[in-house]
Design an enzyme around this catalytic site. Structure first.
Site, PDB file in Angstrom:
ATOM      1  N   GLY A 131       0.824  -1.210   0.000  1.00  0.00           N
ATOM      2  CA  GLY A 131       0.000   0.000   0.000  1.00  0.00           C
ATOM      3  C   GLY A 131       0.853   1.253   0.000  1.00  0.00           C
ATOM      4  O   GLY A 131       1.026   1.905   1.038  1.00  0.00           O
ATOM      5  N   GLU A 248      12.335  -4.085  -4.144  1.00  0.00           N
ATOM      6  CA  GLU A 248      11.313  -4.266  -5.173  1.00  0.00           C
ATOM      7  C   GLU A 248      11.922  -4.095  -6.560  1.00  0.00           C
ATOM      8  O   GLU A 248      11.657  -4.867  -7.485  1.00  0.00           O
ATOM      9  CB  GLU A 248      10.170  -3.259  -4.980  1.00  0.00           C
ATOM     10  CG  GLU A 248       9.123  -3.356  -6.083  1.00  0.00           C
ATOM     11  CD  GLU A 248       7.963  -2.370  -5.936  1.00  0.00           C
ATOM     12  OE1 GLU A 248       8.056  -1.449  -5.097  1.00  0.00           O
ATOM     13  OE2 GLU A 248       6.974  -2.521  -6.677  1.00  0.00           O
TER      14      GLU A 248
END
Ligand SMILES: Cc1cc2nc3c(=O)[nH]c(=O)nc-3n(C[C@H](O)[C@H](O)[C@H](O)COP(=O)(O)OP(=O)(O)OC[C@H]3O[C@@H](n4cnc5c(N)ncnc54)[C@H](O)[C@@H]3O)c2cc1C
Lengths: 412, 384
Positions: A131, A248
């Site tokens: 998120g 990531e």
């Protein structure tokens, strides 16, 4: 015999015995194991393979054994990877917990937090989503405005996120929230974890141009989260957020590796390489008959090889436990451009058979190429756009001045 | 001899009328609805009827056959506007390709019979040419064997525009010669309902209409040949060049529209407290696209002007056709990719229209020859 050689021999023997035969075939999309409370295993071997790997901690080979990880040294982990590749083993588990959250928990979490969250990641029991992005905060992530207010021993969270991949399938979310609106934007952000089943959390899927709906709008309406779920210091979440982005980006950059190709799933041999597809659709056996395409594919394969070597070099150069750094932006940029190029070349290679959407007249793997080509366009957007990566390289690696005096403002 | 590179007043008026029509009656929303409802026709019949009324079907057809002789410049201007809204209609298949083929290749009675019906829209026709996933117009494997005064056709055609609604197919088949020679290639008028013709509609990524055509022992009378048997070339090449130029005009409209949306977004989306259009990394790329699009406009207007200029040779037109199709294919690729990238996450969503442009781009790029095909042809035409 050196201890590494012994490790290799033992690993090879263990894999021979424990990796089910069907787990040594190319991955197919529907059989990728994401884990989670509601995990289903289309192929029962996937479950066996996950359980066996998780028991040794080999779904997360370098993580400490204390928290269920494999406890391997960097060199051992490289050997494990090589041995897995040798038998074409599928990844036992794919998850944002492994590629993004776990590494920062290990770095910034308390012992209690690690003991609580890490083992279920290793075993694939909890599926996580990210998120970060909000409608008004994409590249300028630090401007985010989802609000968390401390009331007693809980935070009350209100706001919304967007582009949350698999939010509708995830069990928990790692979320960036603003805990202080009075200070400069980077200094009022916190990193917090909560269960997606908590009251007040809702999701709404968004369709991609490829037809799939992997991501969602995510809404928080008075979501009550225990204060102990906050990772690191309150208002110091940006440090963790940036670190996670490096992990990531390194993960996303692997789309550029040819291995990323065989993990694509659902493809047979002719589509597994661009040159294979180009030859098959022209009926060529030896040399590819189209000299222009041949040159372009060769150029791609050369860049792809050089990129794979660069990824390997960066793993070897990084000291154990140090993790990725600003080079993750270079890898992310280059890997994503390569993946986009791969799909454009595949389209050229199979001609008008790459232009189908569904139904008659196209083989499934042709339709998959079309859809994946469309999906690949997101590679240079997700995880920070290519422009943001280039800004980081210019600023952090090359030390170039920041014309708009935006230092520290980008997702760096 | 210089070509006229500005639109005439008449053409400008036509452009304005076409633009108004498309924005009002065939906006992208219509394509989306056709797609989402899996419409059986694949285009809106009512809009098509209005296009016929506006005279778009007869633009480049002689008055003697019911047309308006407004020239290819006129048709090109219309196609550019339909390209802006990604309008789905039989204009390319039935008018730009099939009517042109009949007009260029047909004999007097074929023209007199068919052209008025194509202009009035009562007949829909298409060209069935490609056989492999690649545009190779000279490599024809479909056979047409003369037997007792009748032809028997066998073969497979792919990427046939509007095949599922066409009443009439213009099938390119070989009456003699080997697979790669142009002598021996013939064109046939084939009623879509003829025994042995199987048409499968294919669902394409751009949501426009295409199909595959299977020909199994299709028996045709000798007068089904369009023009002279075995001599479809070089006229077929000229027909294809007209198709390529018209398609390039349509692509230009789509490119301009995708670019316009992108520049608007740069002027609207804020990050870091400023409009994203203020970042030089994006500004320069937008400026590069602008420059490329200026070249595209010139390529298209020149090629269209050449088609209406009787002094231009077929070779000169062929060069301009390949120039335009190669250039527009490259620039559509560039602009459609950049449009998504510069929109960020929202550009990847189906709800937002920009995705329709990248889908259309790849189909248009390949249709009637991709950039590589046309660069190769251009080099050959230039003698190197
Ligand atoms: C498939 C997909 C999955 C995703 N999954 C997730 C997820 O799970 N969780 C999550 O939190 N987010 C996710 N995202 C969101 C992603 O991180 C954002 O889309 C991305 O950071 C860009 O933000 P934006 O979409 O708001 O674009 P914007 O930031 O509005 O960017 C628009 C354009 O402006 C450019 N731009 C912006 N700033 C600059 C600058 N300073 N210099 C030059 N150019 C600039 C951008 O590069 C881009 O081209 C996902 C996105 C996609 C497409």
């Amino acid at each position: 015999m050196s201890s590494l050689q012994i490790f290799r021999d033992n690993t090879r023997a263990w894999l021979e015995e424990n990796c089910p035969a069907s787990m040594r075939t190319p991955m197919v999309q529907e059989e990728i194991v994401w884990g989670g409370r509601h995990a289903t295993f289309k192929n029962p071997d996937s479950k066996i393979w996950l359980e066996r790997m998780a028991e040794r901690g080999w779904t997360c080979p370098t993580w400490p054994q204390e928290y269920g990880g494999g406890g391997l040294s960097k060199d051992e982990a490289i050997i494990l990877q090589q041995e897995l590749q040798r038998i074409d083993a599928r990844p036992a588990l794919t998850s944002f917990g492994i590629s993004m959250l776990g590494p920062v928990l290990l770095e910034y979490g308390t012992h209690e937090q690690k003991a609580r969250y890490i083992p279920p990641i290793v075993r694939g029991e909890i599926r996580w989503c990210q998120g970060y992005s909000e409608p008004g905060s994409g590249s300028d992530l630090a401007s985010l405005s989802t609000k968390a207010e401390l009331q007693g021993d809980h935070y009350i969270i209100n706001g919304s996120k967007v582009w949350t991949s698999y939010a509708d399938k995830a069990d928990w979310i790692f979320c960036l929230v603003r805990t202080d609106f009075e200070v400069p934007k980077h200094s009022g952000i916190s990193f917090i974890l909560f269960d997606m089943e908590t009251e007040g959390v809702s999701t709404k899927p968004i369709s991609l141009i490829s037809g799939a709906s992997p991501f969602c709008e995510t809404f928080f309406d008075d979501v009550k989260v225990p204060a102990e779920n906050l990772i690191g210091q309150v208002n110091d979440g940006w440090t963790i957020a940036k670190r996670l982005l490096q992990h990531e980006r390194t993960m996303i950059s692997s789309f550029g590796l040819s291995k990323g190709q065989s993990d694509r799933g659902g493809t047979t041999s002719s589509m597994a390489t661009v040159e294979g597809a180009a030859k098959a659709y022209r009926g060529d056996t030896g040399t590819l008959s189209d000299p222009v395409l041949r040159d372009q594919i060769a150029q791609f394969n050369i860049d792809s090889e050089a990129f794979a070597l660069t990824s390997q070099r960066s793993v070897q150069e990084s000291k154990h436990g140090q993790g990725p750094n600003a080079t993750s932006s270079m890898l992310k940029y280059y890997g994503c451009e390569l993946n986009k190029r791969r799909y454009e070349l595949l389209l050229q290679s199979i001609g008008s058979q790459s232009l189908g959407w569904e139904g008659d007249g196209f083989a499934n793997e042709e339709l998959l190429v079309t859809r994946e080509w469309l999906r690949s366009k997101a590679n240079s957007i997700e995880g920070g756009t290519l422009e943001v990566q280039l800004n980081i390289i210019a600023k952090r690696v090359l030390g170039l001045p920041d014309m708009l005096s935006m230092a520290n403002k980008t997702r760096s | 001899m210089t070509l006229n590179l500005v639109l005439s007043e008449d053409q400008e008026m036509l452009r304005d009328a076409a633009r108004n029509f498309c924005q009002k009656h065939t906006p992208i929303k219509q394509l989306r609805q056709l797609r989402d409802s899996r419409d059986a026709t694949g285009f809106d019949r009512e809009s098509w009827r209005q296009m016929v009324e506006l005279g778009w079907t007869g633009m480049a057809i002689p008055e003697a056959y019911g047309g308006y002789e407004f020239g290819y410049g006129g048709l090109g201007v219309v196609l550019q506007e339909t390209g802006r809204t990604l309008t789905c209609s039989p204009l390319i298949a039935s008018v730009l390709l099939a009517a042109t083929a009949i007009n260029k290749m047909g004999n007097e009675s074929q023209k007199a019979e068919l052209l008025p019906k194509l202009v009035s829209g009562e007949l829909l026709a298409t060209l069935a040419l490609d056989e492999t996933p690649f545009h190779r117009p000279t490599q024809i494997a479909t056979t047409a064997v003369l037997d007792n005064g009748r032809y028997r056709l066998n073969g497979h055609k792919t990427f046939v525009l509007d095949a599922h609604v066409a009443d009439l197919l213009i099938v390119i088949a070989r009456t003699s010669g080997n697979d790669i020679e142009t002598p021996g290639v013939s064109a046939f008028l084939v009623d879509a309902n003829t025994k042995g013709v199987t048409i499968t509609r294919t669902s394409m990524v751009d949501s426009r209409n295409c199909g595959n055509v299977q020909l199994d022992n299709v028996v045709l009378s000798a007068d089904s040949v369009l023009g002279e048997p075995g001599q479809a070339f070089p006229l077929l090449d000229q027909v294809l060049d007209i198709g390529r130029i018209g398609l390039a005009a349509e692509m230009l409209g789509s490119i301009e529209e995708a670019f316009k949306h992108t520049v608007e977004y740069l002027n609207q989306r804020q990050q870091f407290g400023v409009l994203i259009g203020s970042f030089q990394g994006l500004q320069h790329r937008a400026a590069v696209m602008y420059s490329e699009i200026e070249l595209c406009k010139s390529a298209v207007v020149a090629a269209l002007a050449a088609l209406d200029d009787p002094k231009q040779t077929a070779t000169q037109i062929a060069m301009l056709a390949s120039l335009a199709k190669a250039k527009l294919s490259d620039v559509f690729f560039l602009v459609s990719n950049e449009a998504i990238q510069m929109h960020g996450g929202i550009g990847m969503t189906d709800e937002f229209d920009i995705g329709f442009f990248i889908k259309r781009a790849r189909v248009a790029q390949q249709m009637l020859g991709d950039a590589t095909f046309h660069r190769d042809r251009f080099a050959t035409l230039q003698g190197f």
